[in-house]
Design a protein around this motif. Structure first.
Motif, mmCIF file in Angstrom:
data_model
loop_
_atom_site.group_PDB
_atom_site.id
_atom_site.type_symbol
_atom_site.label_atom_id
_atom_site.label_comp_id
_atom_site.label_asym_id
_atom_site.label_seq_id
_atom_site.Cartn_x
_atom_site.Cartn_y
_atom_site.Cartn_z
ATOM 1 N N UNK A 90 48.151 47.812 44.104
ATOM 2 C CA UNK A 90 48.481 47.965 42.627
ATOM 3 C C UNK A 90 47.759 47.317 41.385
ATOM 4 N N UNK A 91 46.290 46.970 41.914
ATOM 5 C CA UNK A 91 45.455 46.321 40.918
ATOM 6 C C UNK A 91 43.929 46.963 40.943
ATOM 7 N N UNK A 92 43.381 46.987 39.952
ATOM 8 C CA UNK A 92 42.183 47.418 39.609
ATOM 9 C C UNK A 92 41.088 46.597 40.440
ATOM 10 N N UNK A 93 39.897 46.984 40.643
ATOM 11 C CA UNK A 93 38.986 46.081 41.222
ATOM 12 C C UNK A 93 38.232 45.406 39.806
ATOM 13 N N UNK A 94 37.792 45.996 39.052
ATOM 14 C CA UNK A 94 36.753 45.328 38.186
ATOM 15 C C UNK A 94 37.466 45.701 36.747
ATOM 16 N N UNK A 95 37.450 44.738 35.974
ATOM 17 C CA UNK A 95 37.688 44.833 34.182
ATOM 18 C C UNK A 95 36.467 44.388 33.628
ATOM 19 N N UNK A 96 35.848 45.609 33.075
ATOM 20 C CA UNK A 96 34.505 45.015 32.310
ATOM 21 C C UNK A 96 34.751 45.091 30.885
ATOM 22 N N UNK A 97 34.375 43.820 30.001
ATOM 23 C CA UNK A 97 34.560 43.905 28.598
ATOM 24 C C UNK A 97 33.704 42.877 27.843
ATOM 25 N N UNK A 98 32.367 43.474 27.971
ATOM 26 C CA UNK A 98 31.366 42.648 27.190
ATOM 27 C C UNK A 98 30.170 43.526 27.143
ATOM 28 N N UNK A 111 41.247 51.871 46.311
ATOM 29 C CA UNK A 111 42.255 51.089 45.371
ATOM 30 C C UNK A 111 43.428 52.199 45.158
ATOM 31 N N UNK A 112 44.706 51.638 44.739
ATOM 32 C CA UNK A 112 45.921 52.586 44.820
ATOM 33 C C UNK A 112 46.904 51.745 43.738
ATOM 34 N N UNK A 113 46.421 51.790 42.444
ATOM 35 C CA UNK A 113 47.035 51.278 41.292
ATOM 36 C C UNK A 113 47.884 52.394 40.491
ATOM 37 N N UNK A 114 48.688 51.790 39.862
ATOM 38 C CA UNK A 114 49.663 52.810 39.091
ATOM 39 C C UNK A 114 50.660 52.187 38.090
ATOM 40 N N UNK A 115 51.433 52.874 37.402
ATOM 41 C CA UNK A 115 52.274 52.335 36.286
ATOM 42 C C UNK A 115 52.381 53.088 35.031
ATOM 43 N N UNK A 116 53.127 52.917 34.274
ATOM 44 C CA UNK A 116 53.496 53.632 32.881
ATOM 45 C C UNK A 116 52.156 53.503 31.991
ATOM 46 N N UNK A 117 51.440 54.309 31.848
ATOM 47 C CA UNK A 117 50.095 54.228 30.878
ATOM 48 C C UNK A 117 49.113 53.532 31.572
ATOM 49 N N UNK A 118 49.100 53.425 32.693
ATOM 50 C CA UNK A 118 47.930 52.787 33.569
ATOM 51 C C UNK A 118 46.658 53.603 33.376
ATOM 52 N N UNK A 119 45.549 52.833 33.082
ATOM 53 C CA UNK A 119 44.397 53.573 32.952
ATOM 54 C C UNK A 119 43.347 52.880 33.551
ATOM 55 N N UNK A 120 42.427 53.636 34.247
ATOM 56 C CA UNK A 120 41.262 52.656 35.001
ATOM 57 C C UNK A 120 41.550 51.975 36.249
#
Length: 320
Positions: A90-98, A111-120
């Motif tokens: 339920x979690x992404x692998x990487x968040x890149x933000x720089x 990976x198998x993530x999801x949820x309301x308005x989930x993206x990436x």
């Protein structure tokens, strides 16, 4: 004045000296200070300083949480299908933000993530940008009623020489307004020299969906499938631009728009957003008809040797 200049020079030298190389390996518990004493990947990412480089050995890395690259440092794998990162459930692998963050040389798998308005669901490049190159995202899934994208680029990021294959996107939106694209661009991103193939969407767009002033160039988008509209490419912004890109042999179950099943344009978005793109089936403007690939079955998607498409692109848009 001389003292000020000397101080500035010393500060630059100090910041440069602080940058370090670190080494990770699966199940490692060392300090990470050398390849003979590798450390835990998640711990090294959490502690990375400005300018650091974290090198991944060959192997499978099972994550317990998201790896966040939100500073000026790099995560460098041993190569596609050599360093394999498996996200936590339920979690992404990487968040890149720089703007200077770098991810390269890895595969993100399963990976198998999801949820309301989930993206990436596998990788999110957020509003501050970053770069991702020589990365494969495969066998990942995303389930969301509003959102989408196993990769989402929400800012001015760059994605180069990547492969997106065998991913699945599920959702109820049939139009693309809310959910769309296994690759989803909602910021001023650049995507070049990427292969997007064999993906499936239960909603809109099995390939790449563009909702902003993003650029897609020198890419190949083939053999993707959607249950509704836009098998390969959804263009949701009249500021989007696509150059020298092959969009071919994509499939759509319920798309009756003008250039289906490969391309769907949102209302009031002109077909001129595509420039020197090769399409199978219906085409438009200066985008040539795709007359054959070298060997589709052997995954050689280049134009057939001697065919009309060779050198038919716009050379000014080419990138290395």
């Amino acid at each position: 004045m001389k003292r000020l200049l000397l101080w500035g020079t010393c500060a630059w030298c100090l910041s440069t000296a602080l940058a370090a190389d670190w080494y990770a390996a699966p199940d490692a518990t060392g300090s990470g200070a050398g390849s003979a004493n590798p450390g835990d990947l998640e711990a090294l990412v959490a502690a990375a300083g400005e300018g650091d480089v974290i090198h991944l050995a060959v192997g499978d890395y099972y994550l317990s949480d998201v790896l966040t690259i939100d500073r000026d440092f790099s995560v460098v794998g041993a190569g596609i299908d050599k360093s394999v990162v498996i996200p936590a459930k339920t979690k992404r692998a990487f968040l890149i933000n720089h703007a200077d963050a770098v991810l390269t040389g890895v595969t993100v798998k399963g990976g198998n993530a999801g949820g309301w308005n989930m993206t990436g669901s596998a990788v999110l490049i957020d509003a501050n940008g970053g770069s991702m190159s020589d990365v494969r995202v495969t066998d990942c899934s995303q389930s969301s009623n509003q959102g989408g994208g196993v990769l989402t680029v929400a800012g001015p990021g760059r994605v180069s020489r990547c492969i997106f294959d065998r991913n699945t996107l599920s959702g109820s939106d049939k139009t693309g307004e809310y959910i769309g694209g296994v690759v989803r661009l909602t910021g001023a991103a650049t995507v070049d020299n990427c292969l997007i193939r064999d993906n499936e969407s239960k909603g809109c767009c099995g390939g790449i969906a563009v909702y902003a002033a993003a650029t897609v160039r020198n890419c190949t988008i083939v053999n993707n499938h959607t249950a509704y509209n836009s098998g390969g490419l959804y263009v949701g912004s009249n500021a989007a631009r696509m150059y020298n890109t092959v969009v071919a042999f994509n499939k759509s179950d319920n798309d009756t728009t003008a250039y289906a099943p490969n391309v769907t344009f949102a209302k009031n978005v002109p077909a001129s957003c595509l420039d020197h793109c090769a399409l199978s089936g219906k085409t438009c403007g200066n985008n040539p008809q795709l007359v054959g690939m070298t060997d589709f079955n052997e995954e050689d998607f280049s134009p057939a040797v001697g065919g009309a498409l060779v050198d038919a692109g716009d050379s000014s848009r080419c990138v290395e």
